[in-house]
Design a protein around this motif. Structure first.
Motif, PDB file in Angstrom:
ATOM      1  N   TYR A   1       0.699  -1.209  -0.006  1.00 17.54           N
ATOM      2  CA  TYR A   1       0.192   0.035  -0.196  1.00 17.54           C
ATOM      3  C   TYR A   1       0.649   1.266  -0.060  1.00 17.54           C
ATOM      4  O   TYR A   1       1.872   1.272   0.927  1.00 17.54           O
ATOM      5  CB  TYR A   1      -1.167   0.133   1.223  1.00 17.54           C
ATOM      6  CG  TYR A   1      -2.052   1.190   1.288  1.00 17.54           C
ATOM      7  CD1 TYR A   1      -3.232   0.914   0.598  1.00 17.54           C
ATOM      8  CD2 TYR A   1      -1.788   2.393   1.881  1.00 17.54           C
ATOM      9  CE1 TYR A   1      -4.352   1.884   0.452  1.00 17.54           C
ATOM     10  CE2 TYR A   1      -2.609   3.297   1.590  1.00 17.54           C
ATOM     11  CZ  TYR A   1      -3.941   2.958   1.266  1.00 17.54           C
ATOM     12  OH  TYR A   1      -4.648   4.230   1.216  1.00 17.54           O
TER      13      TYR A   1
ATOM     14  N   GLN B   1      -0.202   5.366  -0.042  1.00 12.89           N
ATOM     15  CA  GLN B   1      -1.167   6.462   0.241  1.00 12.89           C
ATOM     16  C   GLN B   1      -1.174   7.291  -1.166  1.00 12.89           C
ATOM     17  O   GLN B   1      -2.177   7.587  -1.552  1.00 12.89           O
ATOM     18  CB  GLN B   1      -1.302   7.174   1.491  1.00 12.89           C
ATOM     19  CG  GLN B   1      -2.318   8.035   1.869  1.00 12.89           C
ATOM     20  CD  GLN B   1      -3.760   7.227   1.570  1.00 12.89           C
ATOM     21  OE1 GLN B   1      -3.862   6.227   2.330  1.00 12.89           O
ATOM     22  NE2 GLN B   1      -4.565   7.587   0.852  1.00 12.89           N
TER      23      GLN B   1
ATOM     24  N   ASP C   1      -3.875   7.949  -3.530  1.00  9.19           N
ATOM     25  CA  ASP C   1      -4.705   8.997  -3.794  1.00  9.19           C
ATOM     26  C   ASP C   1      -4.639   9.521  -5.332  1.00  9.19           C
ATOM     27  O   ASP C   1      -5.643  10.142  -6.050  1.00  9.19           O
ATOM     28  CB  ASP C   1      -3.859  10.272  -3.189  1.00  9.19           C
ATOM     29  CG  ASP C   1      -4.080  10.388  -1.713  1.00  9.19           C
ATOM     30  OD1 ASP C   1      -4.944   9.642  -1.347  1.00  9.19           O
ATOM     31  OD2 ASP C   1      -3.236  10.943  -0.929  1.00  9.19           O
TER      32      ASP C   1
END
Length: 234
Positions: free
Chosen positions: A211, A213, A217
C-alpha cells in the motif's frame, strides 16, 4: 429497459461496443476502462449479462451466476430454454453459468427494481469500496494494471412477495496470498425497511502490491477525473 443495450438476432444476442459502453456508464455508473467502446480489449459488463438473464427468465428465490468467459462485440450469445441450471454460450464456449432454486416471479416491477439497484451497487464499488478494503491489510492493486475480475455473484430472497427492494451494503471481506486475492462484497435487500434477502459479489484481484497512500490518492483522482470527462450527456 434493456432493449437499447443489445441486439436480438434470429438465434442469438449480440452486444456492440457502443451498447456495452453505454450500459456501463449510463446504468451501472461503471467506468472500468475495459468497458470503453475504444478499449483495446473491450469486454461487455458482466452486470449486463446478469440483467439480461433476469429480464428473460424472471427472479428466483435463489440465484447464482458464474462468469466463465469474456464477452466482446463479436460474441454470439445463445440463451437456452429456462431450467434450474443452464449455460449462456457462444458456440461451444460457456460464457455464463446460471443456477436457480425455489419459486420464480415474472413480475416486471420487481425485475426492473432488482436490476437497477444491484447494478448501481455493483458498478460503483471501485475504487471507493475496494481500495479502502484492501488498504486495511496494507496492500493495493497495481495502479498501472488494476486487474479486478468479476468471478461470480449470488442472491437469496426470503420471499418473492415484494415489488421494489432497495439494496444496502453489508460487511465486505478480502483475503489474499502473494499477489492474488479474493474480494467478497455483501449486501442486504430491504423492502419497507425490512430485510427480505441478501447477496454477495465475488471478485478476483491480481498484481497486489504494498500500500502507498500517495499512489492511492493519485489513482482515485485519476478515476474521478476520467469519470467526469467520460460521463455521457443525459
Amino acid at each position: 429497459m434493456l432493449s437499447p443495450f443489445y441486439q436480438q438476432h434470429a438465434d442469438h444476442i449480440s452486444i456492440s461496443r457502443e451498447q456495452g459502453c453505454r450500459f456501463a456508464k449510463c446504468v451501472a455508473d461503471d467506468y472500468n476502462p475495459l468497458h470503453d467502446k475504444d478499449a483495446k480489449k473491450f469486454c461487455v459488463p458482466g452486470d449486463l449479462l446478469f440483467s439480461l438473464v433476469l429480464s428473460r427468465y424472471g427472479i428466483s428465490e435463489k440465484m447464482e451466476f458464474t462468469f466463465a468467459g469474456m464477452v466482446d462485440e463479436n460474441t454470439k450469445l445463445t440463451f437456452p430454454e429456462g431450467a434450474d441450471e443452464f449455460d449462456i454460450t457462444s458456440g461451444e464456449k460457456v460464457m455464463l453459468k446460471v443456477k436457480r432454486e425455489g419459486n420464480t416471479s415474472q413480475c416486471q416491477t420487481l425485475t426492473d427494481s432488482l436490476i437497477k439497484n444491484y447494478v448501481e451497487f455493483s458498478g460503483t464499488t471501485f475504487p471507493h469500496v475496494i481500495i479502502p478494503l484492501m488498504g486495511k491489510q496494507d496492500v493495493m492493486i497495481n495502479p498501472a494494471r488494476p486487474m479486478v475480475i468479476y468471478e461470480s455473484m449470488l442472491i437469496n430472497l426470503d420471499t418473492l412477495d415484494i415489488h421494489a427492494p432497495t439494496l444496502e451494503f453489508a460487511e465486505p471481506s478480502f483475503e489474499y496470498t502473494g499477489k492474488r486475492g479474493k474480494i467478497t462484497l455483501r449486501f442486504n435487500l430491504l423492502e419497507d425497511g425490512k430485510k427480505v434477502g441478501s447477496g454477495e459479489k465475488h471478485m478476483l484481484v491480481s498484481g497486489i502490491r504494498e500500500y502507498c497512500q500517495a499512489t492511492v490518492d493519485d489513482l482515485i483522482s485519476f478515476y474521478n477525473q476520467r469519470k467526469e470527462t467520460l460521463k455521457p450527456v443525459a
